[in-house]
Motif scaffolding. Sequence first.
Motif, PDB file in Angstrom:
ATOM      1  N   ILE A 398     -16.140  81.845  42.648  1.00 47.66           N
ATOM      2  CA  ILE A 398     -15.126  81.191  41.814  1.00 47.66           C
ATOM      3  C   ILE A 398     -15.681  79.892  41.234  1.00 47.66           C
ATOM      4  N   ALA A 399     -16.420  79.136  42.050  1.00 49.87           N
ATOM      5  CA  ALA A 399     -17.008  77.885  41.560  1.00 49.87           C
ATOM      6  C   ALA A 399     -17.970  78.143  40.404  1.00 49.87           C
ATOM      7  N   SER A 402     -15.844  79.513  37.195  1.00 43.64           N
ATOM      8  CA  SER A 402     -14.601  78.857  36.779  1.00 43.64           C
ATOM      9  C   SER A 402     -14.691  78.289  35.368  1.00 43.64           C
ATOM     10  N   ASP A 403     -15.854  77.764  34.984  1.00 47.54           N
ATOM     11  CA  ASP A 403     -15.994  77.209  33.637  1.00 47.54           C
ATOM     12  C   ASP A 403     -15.985  78.293  32.560  1.00 47.54           C
ATOM     13  N   ILE A 405     -13.909  80.878  32.638  1.00 48.43           N
ATOM     14  CA  ILE A 405     -12.584  81.493  32.589  1.00 48.43           C
ATOM     15  C   ILE A 405     -11.696  80.702  31.634  1.00 48.43           C
ATOM     16  N   GLU A 457      -2.470  81.540  46.762  1.00 44.40           N
ATOM     17  CA  GLU A 457      -3.278  81.728  45.561  1.00 44.40           C
ATOM     18  C   GLU A 457      -2.672  82.771  44.630  1.00 44.40           C
ATOM     19  N   TYR A 468      -5.004  80.254  32.425  1.00 46.23           N
ATOM     20  CA  TYR A 468      -5.705  80.424  33.703  1.00 46.23           C
ATOM     21  C   TYR A 468      -5.745  79.128  34.515  1.00 46.23           C
ATOM     22  N   VAL A 471      -6.823  79.149  38.222  1.00 45.83           N
ATOM     23  CA  VAL A 471      -8.232  79.209  38.617  1.00 45.83           C
ATOM     24  C   VAL A 471      -8.701  77.841  39.094  1.00 45.83           C
ATOM     25  N   LYS A 472      -8.174  76.771  38.490  1.00 51.43           N
ATOM     26  CA  LYS A 472      -8.523  75.419  38.935  1.00 51.43           C
ATOM     27  C   LYS A 472      -8.038  75.194  40.364  1.00 51.43           C
ATOM     28  N   HIS A 475     -10.404  77.039  42.640  1.00 48.44           N
ATOM     29  CA  HIS A 475     -11.680  76.330  42.725  1.00 48.44           C
ATOM     30  C   HIS A 475     -11.560  75.127  43.647  1.00 48.44           C
TER      31      HIS A 475
END
Length: 648
Positions: A398-399, A402-403, A405, A457, A468, A471-472, A475
């Motif tokens: 995910i990390a 994440s950018d 998404i 989540e 999204y 997602v933050k 993360h």
Amino acid sequence: HAEHSKRPPSKTVLGRATWTVMHSTAAYLPDKLDTNQIAAFRTLVASTGLLYPGDGRSVADRILNDDTVMRELDGVKSKEAAQLFVWKIHNAVSAALHPAQTPFPASSTLHPSSFAIITNPSGQFLLKSISPSLKKEVLSALNRRWVITGGLEATHKAVSDDPDLPPDREMLGRAHWTYIHTLSVYLPHIPDEAQLANYRGLFDVLYHIYACPLCRHHFSLFYLDPILQAEHASIWSKQSAILFAWKLHNIVTADGIKRGDWPDRKLFPDETLGDANAHLNVSQFLIPSPTAESTQIRLHFCTPPSKIVPSGAKEKAFIKEHAPDPKGPPLEPPHCIDEDDLYQVISDYQDRWMIEGGIDQPLVDDSPLACPPPSPTDRVLSLDVFIMGKCPWCGKAIANISDLIKCDYACTTKDGQHISARLNFNIHMVGLNNGTWAQPWLRSIHGPAELVADRLELCARQHYAKDYKYVKFLHCMDENVTTIPIRAPECAYKHDMDLDLLISCANDEGASMVATSYGYSSWLGIDITPTLILNHKRKELGLPHNFSDIMCEEAAKSPLASTLAQTSATADATAVSTAKSTASDVKSTKAPTGLHATKSEGMDLTITGLVVGAITVSTLGMGVLVMRWQRPGRGGREQESLIANNNL
């Protein structure tokens, strides 16, 4: 087509397989049945009311236990009588599930109420009252639908399991194995005597009345093998049922490989077993064979008997009668399944045939729309990520992504091509459900705290899908998986989310959301986290170091939104057309379905790995491998939520 896939059967796929088995068996019976054939047909019919998974069992049971229906089943002594009986039962199930559906065949003047056996038993259609003209019409329609031109012994080249086609030999084989294996994995851990007798009888059905004469002949060559028959007679539990069905299917496969009919097929599971990293080999399953007595793989006596056979007097007598001579040479691999291999076979078998939470669930795990609708000329890139709330590798995945998404995804390919696409992103959770979808008993791989994380989540996904935003939150939570879910207040505050809303959702809807997600992931055969699937086709395990390049490559190949809209419209039209065909011709063979109203028999304690009563995982590359094995266990339902009253 789902029938060709390696995913567990949905209720639709199982329903189609069930009616394929029932109608085809009846259609290929001899004109007059002998005693064994009559008994086998009754066993097959009874299995729907005794062994069928989910709510379908109760529907079938109520129909089959009607006094009139029981008398009609007792009167089945011929092929025509068998065909007419299955025809009536199929229409009765349709009437129970779809009361307005026109009975088959549509050309008849029969009303759906004529088959409403559950709600109006006194008004049901009586087989003894069928007129000669209607009988001819029904039998003609049944034969057109279920009997293939040239017979099952001929070689046919059907391109798919089209629900409108009479089944050929391969389609019929898939249907029978789907039926047997699916019933096996949904058995209660200790079936009652009626269920055990019926389950054992399903293999006698193959021996006496399997529709393909050539296949039945091949089956008869090994079915009476004394070792195999001893194991058949000793089926007493879900585990032993699974192992017998597994062995028998491998025997059939080995026979076909030896005869050269299936040179490309492999035994199941097609992976290494045991410390020696040895694959199963065909010689272990070849019966008859001059060396079958010494080389045939054994289901018993290769692990401590207490692991396989209960300790009652009857079972001890069985061991004494059938165990190898203690004065003779001990059985050695490849003749035996040791304890670890047994667990692996059962785990792989359940992964292949069983959906977490049962068969009565929607198998859809969508989130609310995150982005504005794409324009017709936009490419649409789909990315589904399967994770667990406290999985370290999932957090890293995910990390790392994440950018990427964002609704308007853009990238540059290695050859300098600039690509833009509308991103359709979703997360799904992977875990265990020993209850049902309607009444879940959830188990997470990394303990109760992970179950809390999964709820939170998914609730973030539900309430903060726009752009999204959730997602933050994921993360942030994954920055230190050891403190999950303690980090939830901090992460909610950091990203302007209502913590009370997340907690309320987790307590009120969380279990249902998690059960839905677990079931969907299980149905797709996800057993390694993280798993990333691009455009519903390309599957990446773990997180490849070049995933951004892979994602861009897939974006360049993604379909246009207009193409997806046309595909969706075609699918909807097909569904409507199929529904109309079903109403008139029973071309789509629907199973008894519905939600299970009660808790499954004996709550299972599901474990992973090889340690009974514990949850373990195996690290595989940059992912976590989930292995499932089920056995009876003690313990109750999860207690009150850990996140009640904001007490994180």
